[in-house]
Every structure is written in C-alpha cells, then in structure tokens.
Design an enzyme around this catalytic site. Sequence first.
Site, PDB file in Angstrom:
ATOM      1  N   ASP A 117     -91.672 -42.154 -35.200  1.00  0.00           N
ATOM      2  CA  ASP A 117     -91.617 -43.665 -36.217  1.00  0.00           C
ATOM      3  C   ASP A 117     -90.369 -43.739 -37.137  1.00  0.00           C
ATOM      4  OD1 ASP A 117     -94.354 -44.220 -34.714  1.00  0.00           O
ATOM      5  OD2 ASP A 117     -95.619 -44.080 -36.416  1.00  0.00           O
ATOM      6  N   GLU A 169     -94.501 -54.000 -31.137  1.00  0.00           N
ATOM      7  CA  GLU A 169     -94.728 -53.467 -32.736  1.00  0.00           C
ATOM      8  C   GLU A 169     -93.651 -53.093 -32.649  1.00  0.00           C
ATOM      9  OE1 GLU A 169     -97.488 -50.412 -31.862  1.00  0.00           O
ATOM     10  OE2 GLU A 169     -96.563 -49.527 -30.702  1.00  0.00           O
TER      11      GLU A 169
END
Length: 338
Positions: free
Chosen positions: A30, A237
């Site tokens: 991420d 997301e």
Amino acid sequence: MSDETVTSDLPSLAAKAISQPLVTHIYTADPSAHVFDGAIYIYPSHDIEGGVPFNDNGDHFCMEDYHVFRMTSPDSEAVDCGVALHVKDVPWAERQMWAPDAACKNGRYYLYFPAKRADGIFQIGVAIGDRPQGPFTAEPEAIGGSYSIDPAVLGDDDGAFYMYFGGLWGGQLQSYRDNVYAQSNEEPRDDAPALGPRVAKLSDDMLQFVEPPREITILDEHGQPLLAGDHDRRYFEGPWMHKYQGTYYLSYSTGNTHLLCYATGDNPYGPFTYRGQILTPVVGWTTHHSICTVAGKWYLFYHDSLLSGGVTHLRSIKMTELHYDEHGNIVTLHPYGT
Ligand code: FUB
C-alpha cells in the site's frame, strides 16, 4: 479478501516483472509516495505473519506499525527510516494498522492511518511529526466523523487539503449510508449504483474534517453512475487523487477483479468519469497504489506478493514509470509484461 495464494509459475512471472521490490528485509504494501524536502518518502503498510487465519474480513492483515522509506532519487535505494508509529502508541486503536498516507503543511508532517478500535470498527487517525520520516505522535482520538479505511490526502493548488477514503468488505464501507453505520447495511444490488469513496476537506490544523464526508460518484461513458455489479470498473478500495495538467485524477482498486483504474473530473469532489485501467492484476489478492511526480516524470507505486511466493498478506512495494498519452489518458501497465 480470501487466501488466493497463486500457484501458477511464479519464477516465470518474476522473470518478466517490470520492476523489482524496493524493500526486501521486511514485507511492505500500500505505498503512498510523496516528494518532501527534495526526497521521495514512501508511507507503506508493514505486512507481518501474525498467525491470524485467513477470512473474507481480512483479519490476517494484522499489521502493528509503520516504517517510512526515503529515496534520494527514483533509482536509489529505499532506506528504512525505522518505526514511525506503533499501534501500542495510538490511544484509540487496538489492531490492524492498514494503508496510510501522509501530508506536509507549514513544515509539519501528518501521518493518516486506519485502524480498528477495540469494538472492531475501523476509523482513521492522524499522528504528527516534525520530520517526513517521523516519529509521529498520535492524536488521542480518531478523526471525528471518519470511518472505514485507506486514507489518501490531496494538497490542492489553492492550499486546501482533502482526504479520500473508504474500502468495501473488510474495510466496512458497505455498512455506511449517509455517514451512518449499520451492520445490516450491505453492498447495493448489482443493478443499483455502486458505492463510492468518500471525501472530506481537512481543517486548517490538518486534524479534523471541516464538513461531513461526501460520497463520490463515478460515471460511465454515458454519464450514468457505475453500477455495483460492474466489478471491472466500480470502486472497491485504495483511492488516490492527483492532478495532471489541471485535471483531477481519482484512481482506485476494483478489489475482487484486481485492477487499478482511474476516473477524471474538474474538481476535488467529482463527479468523475471512468477513463480506464492503470495496472492489470498483480500476484496476490490486493492491489493498491499511489501516483507521484519526481523531477518531471510520473511514477506508479504499487505492490505485489511475488517475493513471498504469492502469500497475499505478505507483499512488497514497487515503483515504475507511468506515461500519459497526448489526450491525458494513462497508458495501461502490465506488471509481468504483455
Ligand atoms: O493492507 C491492508 C488492505 O489491503 C488495504 O487497506 C487495502 O487497500 C488492501 O491493500
């Protein structure tokens, strides 16, 4: 997010990979990248093997802290600046330090991060530091009115800062309607408009929202909202917002179809119109990214699970150059060649 450990020919994918892990001594995911003080700073999740069984709730993503990485140029080593924040030092949080982001204002640095409270509900917190690499000191409470996961902060040209956030399934976004939580809420039916990420303007001190979060609409080529059943294009997301030639680019993961996509608009709140794919699927279930310009070139920061042999919650951050065509379209990247 189930255990979809890849069993295909990982060595051949590794041989064709368009980039190598930036970090190999720990697992990282991420990546949110920014240029601060003339260097590239990457704010990733720190993946660990916590022994938590796999489930669709993502409980096996049981991260406890954040490390920040510094690169002096796109070709340099990513240097581990050490632990920047640990969950034990966040008064309101109990577990699962998921994808963070950071921002700089007036010489101070703000780390934004999601974590679960003791009751199992995700919120988003902020921690403050004097240097880009931290350490950061967490505020005693989560940001009022925040929920779900995956904060990404845009510093706009007029000095305003906006936080984009939200993630489906384990990220709990499907439980919210009009910013109110109900466990009984579910994803909309396939023929209903998809849920969108949320955006809220940040306060001057960077610690609060100045408005209730707004839901972002992503439109198709006919000006209609993308439908919940449009799994190749609908938001799941990992939002990211950047500006290219004055246009706002909202990019995100489609989750269960494992694509990074983007949509464009003319203001930070949208609506945004779907434009295409940025990255086709990587090894591992999740795909998550940021986009950052360094010395006049654009880069995609992303992750995959090749280094761990395909273990979906043990990922490694990577970067590769990103290109736009003459119409502002992002040229689709294929992580293991075409
Ligand atoms: O790293 C945990 C979660 O996996 C992130 O919050 C999601 O975006 C996905 O990458």
